[in-house]
Design an enzyme around this catalytic site. Structure first.
Site, PDB file in Angstrom:
ATOM      1  CG  ASP A  28      -4.200  -1.826   3.694  1.00  0.00           C
ATOM      2  OD1 ASP A  28      -4.862  -1.327   2.690  1.00  0.00           O
ATOM      3  OD2 ASP A  28      -3.468  -0.979   4.021  1.00  0.00           O
ATOM      4  CG  ASP A  62      -1.889   2.156   6.674  1.00  0.00           C
ATOM      5  OD1 ASP A  62      -2.942   1.270   6.469  1.00  0.00           O
ATOM      6  OD2 ASP A  62      -1.999   3.162   6.437  1.00  0.00           O
ATOM      7  CG  ASP A  65      -1.914   1.123   1.274  1.00  0.00           C
ATOM      8  OD1 ASP A  65      -2.440   1.459   0.291  1.00  0.00           O
ATOM      9  OD2 ASP A  65      -2.051   1.554   2.570  1.00  0.00           O
TER      10      ASP A  65
END
Length: 862
Positions: A759, A755, A572
């Site tokens: 996610d 993080d 990400d």
């Protein structure tokens, strides 16, 4: 739990109140169905909904003769006003339905539609975890295999180094214990059974020590208590848990400080028996009295002989006790009394040190992974009282004294000092904290006293979530462990059969029966696979301790093995490759007063924890108003009602025909009644060590690096080019991110690193989900297989390097153990070895393999 409610116009829903409720994890409102996830009671939820209709999800086992009949049932149930969703999978025999009806009512409606439908009774499977004590790794394997064969057991795993058994079964806890003991009589369950514990403690005076000793004896479940004031040791023989004993002792005398605890070994006189046996052996040798050697053999090995006899009666002829007994009896039979006694003595010495090494490593590694606290000082009616952390409510004030572990997540309201977060983040430098700072459970306070206001319940605290993750990882075995389990199943019978053949065939070639039996006995000694069965899981256990020391949590041994195999890493962007600390650079396309824009934007973002929301909330201006009916639009933004108007805030997808800005940064659009009223241009910097961390990943053998982000493609492209990535994907919705991950997985083992804020689906879908900054994200801890507890991206290549070192140690132990046994096997077959060498190949190799396994605990960063 998941709760569903059908929301019509007559229903009024207080979303703000629902979101602020303890235990509520997620709320979505789509197609007039309100879905609430969390650990909360339905009656509490329904206080915030007028005239609620509660919908429940059922997954029912259902059998029916034909696909058309299943469709008929599905149509009938779908037509009911009480049904929100229904799917009848004929092939799998599962009926899934979301309905406001009770389960029995659903079944009746299905039977009305098709009377041939059958609802078989489903067994309820429960997952249990036991602390166990068992003599050897091979015995643990036998219990595991014996239980796994049962129809009422779905999963079972015994982790010998951790002394843990986890099982998924329809049996009760007592039935599990009973069936396990039928397989291995000497197996002990420490949960609820009397066990000897010794605590290392500090106490201010002897009188208090005597009082604790006296009053503890009167507690239910406590059988014996002895307080050694001089050594600072409290010995307790009790069925109470460590936590319960410590709580009872603190209730008697609050000044007592517990430093450590461990299981106290029962006096088995092993060393005494060995010393006596050695003296008898020496005297017998000097005086030429073989009877003394036989006596030395019996004294040192009577327990082995007795266990072998009991197990033989049960049909267990390939365990370690049987093989050692048979081999030494064979030596006695051919008049090698001295060697039989010496071999049994050496075997007992080796077993003793192997047991001590395993216990010591179990204790030291367990301390690394234990973040729990047994009691906490809470202010009750103006007085400080020691209570169980589970009794503390949100907003209660608790005290953390110097040197104590923080029990719950909270905010400091008085005091300042330094806290050690090493157990959470691996960071050895203490962190300074003062009034207003957040403090996390599992941290250790320095030399000052802090007053802290609890911001979470004990069950929701960081330390509890971490320990739950570690517990969930128990029983997840690596492929090498599964190989050793399978290998040992066939290795011992195969070598034993070869020993028998050797004893029968060699005399046909002119060798005496005495020599043939002696050679066969040597093969029996090396036929036990304990070196492998013990050292391989111990290596993974020690490795988990090393990961924990570096602020990395790994969920199961299989995750370590997958880490080593990673080919592709997808990351990400925001908060992972970038710092995740946003600031507003400019505000564009402003069509309303700035104060109004900030008022409505802050109203929507107030409850969000996303870094972008933090940046907007930090901007000066606007007035404080409350938004209503705030919902998250997955992958796009948020929506709510502010002062009677619908407001949306998020990416360019929040509305149609929005202008594209040609400006560097992340663009956050704000609409009011579907009209654009402003665009926040927000910037974020690439982490200083991101480039070096990615370069290290390539050195560790990672072939491809990609960015997967919901941010604008232009912004993602710029970050990818700056970091020399192999590719990038921007403007991805959560489901699109999953599809992209599936494509990447076709090219090899793929890790996803995020993080943890939004996610979770990607972390779960990837081969290895790696969450960064997990110390602040409970969802990350639950979703990922690997959690980097701080936001140091350099720990990503470090984790791969540590996993590869672990696998190297595993291979070393496998190759070394099998090579030595193979060499001794060949030498023994040709009469070039003796019983001493055979014992070294068994017990000696086990000790060396255990020592090598413990190397995994000590890892030096390059």
């Amino acid at each position: 739990m998941v709760f569903r409610y059908k929301i019509d116009k007559e229903n009024e829903v207080n979303l703000e109140k629902l979101k602020s409720m303890d235990g509520v994890e997620d709320i979505t409102l789509k197609d007039n169905v309100l879905v609430i996830k969390g650990d909360v009671e339905s009656k509490e939820i329904e206080k915030s909904i007028s005239s609620p209709t509660h919908y429940t999800f059922f997954d029912i086992k259902a059998e029916i003769d034909c696909p058309n009949c299943a469709k008929k049932v599905e149509r009938a149930l779908s037509a009911l006003p009480s049904t929100a969703y229904v799917d009848f999978n004929f092939q799998k025999g599962r009926l899934k339905i979301i309905s406001s009806l009770a389960l029995d009512e659903i079944k009746k409606e299905a039977e009305k539609a098709e009377d041939e439908i059958v609802f078989p009774e489903e067994k309820k499977y429960n997952r249990y975890s036991f602390s166990v004590s068992i003599d050897c790794a091979d015995c643990a394997r036998e219990v595991e295999e014996g239980l796994a064969k049962r129809e009422d057991v779905k999963e079972v795993s015994i982790d010998f180094p951790k002394a843990k058994m986890t099982i998924l079964t329809s049996m009760t806890r007592d039935e599990v214990k009973e069936k396990a003991k039928e397989i291995e009589e000497d197996m002990e369950f420490l949960d609820g059974e009397p066990v000897r514990l010794v605590f290392s403690v500090s106490l201010d005076n002897k009188d208090n020590a005597r009082r604790i000793e006296r009053e503890l004896r009167n507690k239910e479940g406590v059988k014996k208590v002895r307080y050694d004031y001089r050594k600072g040791k409290l010995h307790v023989y009790s069925s109470l848990s460590e936590k319960e004993i410590m709580k009872e002792a603190k209730a008697i005398e609050s000044s007592i400080v517990f430093h450590s605890s461990m299981t106290e070994e029962r006096s088995d006189y092993s060393i005494f028996r060995v010393i006596v046996s050695i003296l008898l052996l020496i005297i017998g040798k000097v005086t030429s009295m073989p009877i003394l050697s036989v006596l030395a053999y019996v004294i040192s090995g009577y327990d082995v002989l007795w266990k072998a006899l009991k197990n033989t009666a049960k049909g267990k002829v390939f365990d370690e006790n049987f093989l050692m007994a048979l081999a030494t009896i064979a030596a006695l039979a051919v008049k090698n009394q001295e060697e039989a006694a010496a071999v049994m003595i050496f075997y007992q010495v080796g077993e003793y040190f192997q047991h001590k090494a395993t216990e010591k490593s179990r204790e030291s590694i367990g301390k690394l992974l234990d973040l729990s606290t047994d009691s906490v000082s809470v202010k009750v009616d103006g007085e400080w009282k020691e209570v169980d952390p589970e009794e503390v409510e949100i907003s209660d004030v608790f005290m953390v004294k110097a040197g104590e572990k923080v029990a719950l997540d909270g905010e400091i309201i008085e005091g300042e000092g330094f806290i050690d977060t090493r157990a959470l983040t691996g960071e050895s430098v203490p962190v300074k904290v003062t009034k207003g700072d957040k403090i996390l459970s599992g941290s250790v306070n320095g030399e000052s006293t802090l007053l802290v206001k609890a911001t979470s319940l004990y069950r929701d605290s960081t330390a509890t979530k971490i320990m739950k993750m570690v517990e969930e990882g128990e029983g997840r075995k690596a492929e090498s462990e599964k190989f050793i389990t399978t290998f040992s199943r066939y290795y011992t019978p195969a070598v034993s059969c070869m020993a028998l053949l050797l004893a029968l065939i060699l005399p046909l070639f002119g060798l005496s029966w005495k020599d043939s039996i002696y050679r066969a006995a040597m093969l029996l000694v090396i036929s036990c696979p304990c070196a492998l069965v013990l050292s391989v899981p111990l290596t993974y256990f020690a490795s988990m301790g090393a990961f924990a020391k570096n602020g990395i949590l790994v969920k199961g041994d299989d995750a370590i093995q997958r880490l080593k195999k990673i080919d592709t890493v997808a990351l990400d962007k925001t908060g992972t490759l970038t710092e995740g600390v946003f600031s507003i650079q400019s505000i564009e396309n402003l069509s309303v007063p700035l104060d109004h824009l900030l008022t409505v934007a802050k109203a929507i973002e107030r409850e969000s924890t996303h870094p972008i929301a933090t940046a907007i909330m930090a901007k000066d201006g606007g007035k404080e108003v409350m938004a209503e009916k705030v919902v998250n639009i997955s992958g796009i933004g948020m929506e709510g009602i502010v002062e009677g108007k619908k407001v949306r805030i998020g990416s360019i997808r929040i509305a149609q025909n929005l202008p594209i800005l040609d400006k560097e940064g992340t663009h956050i659009y704000v609409t009011e009644e579907d009209k654009l009223i402003g665009i926040f241009v927000i910037s974020d910097r690439i982490r200083n060590n991101a480039a070096s961390a990615l370069a290290s990943l390539r050195k560790e053998g990672v072939k491809k690096l990609f960015i997967l982000s919901g941010d604008r493609k232009e912004r993602v492209k710029a970050t990818a080019e700056a970091l020399s990535m192999d590719g990038y994907y921007g403007e991805l919705l959560p489901d699109e991110k999953l599809l992209t991950l599936d494509k990447l997985k076709k090219d090899g083992v793929t890790a996803y690193c995020g993080d943890g804020i939004n996610d979770a689906p990607a972390l779960k879908r990837s081969d290895v989900g790696i969450a960064m900054g997990g110390v602040g994200s409970h969802s990350a801890i639950e979703a990922a297989s690997v959690v980097i507890m701080d936001d140091d991206i350099s720990k990503l290549p470090l984790s791969i390097r540590m996993a590869r070192r672990t696998e190297t140690i595993v291979k070393e132990n496998i190759i070394f153990s099998l090579s030595v046994k193979a060499m001794v096997f060949i030498l023994a077959s040709f009469g070039l070895s003796n019983m001493w060498l055979a014992v070294i190949a068994d017990t000696g190799v086990s000790l060396i393999a255990v020592a090598n396994a413990l190397r995994a605990l000590y890892f030096r960063k390059k």
